[in-house]
Structures are given as structure tokens and as C-alpha cells.
Design an enzyme around this catalytic site. Structure first.
Site, short mmCIF file in Angstrom:
data_model
loop_
_atom_site.label_atom_id
_atom_site.label_comp_id
_atom_site.label_asym_id
_atom_site.label_seq_id
_atom_site.Cartn_x
_atom_site.Cartn_y
_atom_site.Cartn_z
N ASP A 19 0.83 -1.19 0.00
CA ASP A 19 0.00 0.00 0.00
C ASP A 19 0.88 1.25 0.00
OD1 ASP A 19 -2.77 1.05 0.38
OD2 ASP A 19 -1.90 1.90 2.21
N GLU B 96 14.42 -15.47 -0.02
CA GLU B 96 14.84 -16.55 0.90
C GLU B 96 13.80 -17.67 0.93
OE1 GLU B 96 15.30 -15.06 4.85
OE2 GLU B 96 16.73 -13.52 4.18
C1 NOJ Z 1 -4.39 3.03 -0.91
C2 NOJ Z 1 -5.52 2.11 -0.60
O1 NOJ Z 1 -5.82 1.35 -1.73
C3 NOJ Z 1 -6.66 2.99 -0.15
O2 NOJ Z 1 -7.87 2.29 -0.06
C4 NOJ Z 1 -6.29 3.62 1.16
O3 NOJ Z 1 -7.28 4.53 1.55
C5 NOJ Z 1 -4.95 4.36 1.05
N1 NOJ Z 1 -3.96 3.64 0.31
C6 NOJ Z 1 -4.39 4.61 2.43
O4 NOJ Z 1 -3.95 3.42 2.99
#
Ligand code: NOJ
Length: 568
Positions: free
Chosen positions: A228, A277
Site C-alpha cells: 500500500d 529466501e
Molecule cells: C491506498 C488504498 O488502496 C486505499 O484504499 C487507502 O485509503 C490508502 N492507500 C491509504 O492506505
């Protein structure tokens, strides 16, 4: 003469062995299905999807024909941002189940020949994470404060934020903390909601902790991580002001002192060493919104991650010239780093492509239903185009049912934090997160165990007709189109493999390209115009997004807004 669909029977998927994929990068042409856990399948009738629900539906995903499943976060979380605010990275939130459920899910998936990718959220934690709570509780002298970005405010009494950065969800990217004695204290940085404080990746404890979290889930048997905000972990030295008023749009891709800093790559190099790994080719896929595909390629250099979503492609409208350009740039950018392109049309953050393409061009956050029929016709064609390109592709749950965004959700049911922080001006991500319909004629349409039972967002009445049950066996349905497409893709190595397309001439508004492999060649024709187009039939029809294909004396009729796959 009308050509019908080819035989789409496919070899059954085999269980994933510990050393599977040792000789070939399985991810290079994999089709990966995104499950948004709260909206996929609810086993206990509380209106919220859960891990046992997902587990019970794995055979559906195996039969759909995908290679792997990416699960959005199911970790312990107060759900300020639907689980992207993690309080404990090694625990399953009770609303989704338990670690035992996660273990059973991973094992079952492997038995069915499906790989499992989990979400990793390293840019920020929840404000309820133990580190952040202790940092607040122990006051300004706490060493834990350095694991986040705490700064004194500007102004006479520190009443102004430390810099001018804005949160992606609206408002300042800083919130002032309260000291243990009750007086206003330092400010902390949150690129997203105030409940999501950003980690300080210069702090060694943060880096150590995430290496340990990676190992925890790798030991559980997961096949990879979707990372993310992969472009956000490192901030420019000194956290400089940006200036200007038009800073950030939701998931914008401008160059910013908090996005796409070169320092992030060292982190991914260290993670790659850990992934390597483990047996069986475990992967990392970057959610990196970068200004260009060339910058995206940096994330998938040979010693970094394996995949990075191609958001430039996701943002391209249904237009032959624009599509050709983005496809060329994408393939050219990935070739030097020998990485596959990772195509995607929909996810839980953008308006579904069936709705985007039924509206005039307008970016990835569309608020109006538009022309449903047109949108679906184009969406089906766009999916066949995507699945014909070399590389990997991600599908978002429900797109195989042709689901549109729900654009008329009442304000009182919305949960997207950006909706509340921008006074309803943005934050329409709930529309693509409505629980999916499985069966029956009454909501929640098999999403939960009881007809008439709850679902955390209401489903539209017309979704009865879009359920898995309603579409199964109907050769004209979008579900059967996806099933056929994935079966043909498995049986046709020229699809997905390699890194080249050969463009062939065709009428304006159309695309024609050939893909070659040792097993044979394949042609894809795409008509992005609203009119029928005549074209010399390149071969035998494998699949069409618009039903059967008329071929007369060697001339094929390409229906408006359609894609056809041909064996040559
Ligand atoms: C990207 C994620 O896909 C989204 O849903 C989220 O709100 C933001 N990152 C923050 O984590």
C-alpha cells in the site's frame, strides 16, 4: 457465416507445491483477483464479509480461472479507512475471523491451485497502534515518537501545522497532539486520515518491524504482498513546504516531497532479499502512483519488487489512439528492467470501469451512473483487450459480473473517510465497494446467509439479475465471458506471455495487434467506435466481447465497442 466461441475447456489447476514456480516467474502473466474482504462473502450474517466467507467461495475463484487472489487488509483495525489503518499487523480483526481462519484460507487456496497475496500497509499505522498510543501517552520525550513524524507547530504558540502539506483525504496533513498534562503539544503527520499517522522510515525500528511482519506472513504461507502507498514511505529531507494551493487529489500522481522519493527503493531491495529466501517465488506488487510509467518501472528493477500496478493504463479512456499510446509506453518502459506490465482496470479506490466508460472522459472518480449499457459494452471489450496484452492482469471482485458503481448511495450509509473530510466533494469510493450479489432475488443476494439479512452497504434492487447464480450458464452474460476469456488465456500461451505486441493496420478508431509464441499466433481486434467496422478476418474467432462474429467472404464485422480474439 457466424463463428462461435472456441472450446474453452482448460487444464484443471494443480495444488501449489512449496517449490512451485521455481523455474518460471508465475506472476509474469498471472491473472490476479482482488477480494475486498468486507464486501465479498459474509459467513456469519453480521453484514460484513469475512475470511470464512472468502474460504467458502474459493472454488468459485478456481472455476473462474484466476491464478491468485489478493486480499485487501483483514488485520486488527478500528476501520477508520476500511482496514487500511492497521492496529496490529500480526492479528486478524475479529470482524473478519481469526488467524486460524487465515491459515485455513491459505491452505485451501493452495489445495485449489490458487496463490494468496495479502496487503501490507507500511506507510502508516492506525492511531490505535501500540507504538503510537505509547508515543502519545509517554509525552514529547518518548523515543517512540521518532517512529512517526512528530514536529512542533509554527506560530507563536505552535498553533499552526509544521508545513503546508495537505491530506489526500482533505484538510491539513497534520494533527496536533495533546500532551499527557492536557496541554496542546506537537503535531504529527498523516498523509491520509488523522487516524493514520505516517511512519518515519528513517527510524531503524520501523524497518526492522516490517521485515519481521513480512516473515510472519511468509511463514504463514502467503505468496506475496500488495504494498500500500509503496511510493510514499520516504519523505524529502526537512519536510519542505510545497507552496501553491492545488496540492493533492485523491491518489494523485504529481511529484511531491512525500511521493516517489528515490529512497523508497532501498527498502524494496531489502524486502526482495527476504522474499527470495522463501521457496516458491513469493512476490511484491507496488501500489505506486508515479508521474510516469518510466518512474513505475523503477519499482520492478530486478532486485526490487515483481509487479507495479499500471495506473496510467487504468486512467486511460476508451479511445483507440490513447490506448495504443499507453500500451506502447508501458511495454517500452518495462522492457529495460525485464519486468511484466501489470494491467488493471478497476480496484476498490476508483469508479468501476463499467461506469467510467459509460460516462464522458473524466478521470477515475466518476459520480454519475452514465449510460449503463454503453459502459458495460465497453467494459467487456476493455477487459478482453487487457487480457490479450503481455503481462499480468488484476481483476477487481464483481467486475466479472459487470457490476457498475452504485452512484446513488445515501450519505448516511457512506463510510469512505474522504467523503467526510471533503464535505462530500470527493470520497465516492463506497460506490465500488458495495457487497457483491451471489444468488437469490432478495438482498443481500447470498452475500450473507439469510435473505433479508444485513449488508454494510445496501445493494441496488436490480443486482438480483447480476448475481453469480443468475449469470451462470447464460452464454451472453459477463460472468461467462470472463470464464471463457480466462480459459482461453490458459489454453493459449501467446496470450499474456512475452513483452511485445505487433501492431497491424486497421480503420481509425480500431486497434489490431498480433501476439506470437512458439505454440502459435493470436490476433486481437478492438473497435472503440460506436459503429460497426469491417475488417479482413485475421483467422478463426476464439472469443468476442459482443457475442458471435459475422464473417462474410473473409470480411469480419466488428461490432461497436467490441474486442475479438482470433487464432491465426
Ligand atoms: C491506498 C488504498 O488502496 C486505499 O484504499 C487507502 O485509503 C490508502 N492507500 C491509504 O492506505
Amino acid at each position: 457465416m457466424t463463428q462461435n466461441l472456441a472450446d474453452t475447456s482448460r487444464p484443471a489447476a494443480a495444488p501449489i507445491a512449496a517449490n512451485a514456480g521455481a523455474t518460471r516467474g508465475w506472476w509474469r502473466d498471472a491473472v490476479i483477483y482482488q477480494v475486498y474482504p468486507r464486501s465479498f462473502a459474509d459467513s456469519n450474517g453480521d453484514g460484513m464479509g469475512d475470511l470464512p466467507g472468502i474460504r467458502s467461495r474459493l472454488p468459485y475463484l478456481r472455476d473462474l480461472g484466476v491464478d491468485a487472489v489478493w486480499l485487501s487488509p483483514f488485520y486488527a483495525s478500528p476501520q477508520a479507512d476500511a482496514g487500511y489503518d492497521v492496529a496490529d499487523y500480526r492479528a486478524v480483526d475479529p470482524m473478519f475471523g481469526s488467524l486460524l481462519d487465515a491459515d485455513a484460507l491459505i491452505r485451501d487456496a493452495h489445495q485449489l491451485g490458487l496463490r494468496i497475496i495479502v496487503d501490507l500497509v507500511p506507510n502508516h499505522s492506525s492511531d490505535q497502534h501500540e507504538w503510537f498510543q505509547r508515543a502519545l501517552r509517554d509525552g514529547p520525550a518518548s523515543p517512540l515518537r521518532d517512529r512517526y513524524h512528530f514536529r512542533p507547530g509554527k506560530g507563536e504558540n505552535g498553533e499552526l501545522p509544521p508545513n503546508d502539506w495537505e491530506s489526500i483525504f482533505g484538510g491539513p496533513a497534520w494533527t496536533r497532539s495533546t500532551d499527557p498534562d492536557g496541554t496542546p503539544g506537537d503535531w504529527y503527520l498523516h498523509l491520509f486520515a488523522p487516524e493514520q499517522p505516517d511512519f518515519n522510515w528513517e527510524n531503524a525500528a520501523v524497518a526492522d518491524e516490517f521485515r519481521s511482519i513480512l516473515r510472519f506472513w511468509l511463514d504463514m504461507g502467503v505468496d506475496g504482498f500488495r504494498i500500500d502507498v509503496a511510493h510514499g514511505l520516504v519523505k524529502a529531507q526537512g519536510l519542505p513546504d510545497i507552496g501553491g494551493s492545488d496540492q493533492l487529489k485523491l491518489l494523485g500522481n504529481d511529484v511531491m516531497p512525500f511521493f516517489d522519493q528515490d529512497g523508497v527503493h532501498e527498502i524494496y531491495r531489502s524486502w526482495r532479499r527476504i522474499l527470495d529466501e522463501y521457496p516458491g517465488q513469493r512476490i511484491g506488487v507496488a501500489e505506486a502512483w508515479t508521474p510516469t510509467v518510466q518512474r513505475t518501472a523503477n519499482y520492478v528493477r530486478p532486485d526490487e519488487l515483481h509487479q507495479a500496478f499500471n495506473f496510467q493504463y487504468l486512467g486511460t479512456y476508451w479511445d483507440a489512439a490513447a490506448l495504443r499510446e499507453v500500451i506502447d509506453v508501458s511495454l517500452d518502459s518495462m522492457r529495460p528492467v525485464d519486468a511484466p506490465t501489470t494491467w488493471v482496470l478497476s480496484n476498490h479506490d476508483v469508479t468501476r470501469h463499467a461506469t467510467r466508460f459509460g460516462n464522458p472522459p473524466g478521470g477515475t472518480q466518476i459520480r454519475t451512473a452514465g449510460d449503463r449499457e454503453l459502459g458495460l459494452r465497453r467494459a467487456r471489450a476493455a477487459t478482453l483487450l487487457m487480457l490479450a496484452l503481455p503481462g499480468s492482469a488484476y481483476l477487481y471482485q464483481g467486475e466479472e459480473l459487470g457490476l457498475p458503481d452504485v452512484t446513488d448511495l445515501p450519505d448516511e450509509v457512506r463510510q469512505d473517510p474522504s467523503f467526510f473530510r471533503q464535505a462530500g466533494q470527493d470520497g465516492f469510493r463506497d460506490g465500488c465497494r458495495v457487497p457483491i450479489p451471489w444468488s437469490g432475488t432478495e438482498a443481500p443476494y447470498g452475500f450473507g446467509p439469510t435473505a433479508g439479512g444485513p449488508s454494510w452497504l445496501p445493494q441496488p434492487a436490480e443486482w438480483a439479475e447480476l448475481s453469480v447464480e443468475a449469470q451462470t450458464g447464460d452464454p451472453t452474460s459477463t460472468l461467462e465471458l470472463y470464464r471463457s476469456a480466462l480459459a482461453v488465456r490458459r489454453a493459449t500461451p501467446a496470450l499474456g506471455a512475452g513483452s511485445e505486441v505487433t501492431w497491424l493496420d486497421g480503420p481509425e478508431g480500431t486497434l489490431t495487434f498480433r501476439r506470437d509464441s512458439v505454440e502459435g499466433s493470436f490476433v486481437c481486434t478492438v473497435n472503440t467506435t460506436g459503429e460497426q467496422v469491417l475488417l479482413g478476418a485475421p483467422g478463426r474467432v476464439l472469443l468476442s466481447s459482443a457475442g458471435s462474429v459475422e464473417v462474410n467472404a473473409g470480411e469480419a464485422v466488428l461490432e461497436a465497442d467490441s474486442t475479438v480474439w482470433w487464432a491465426v
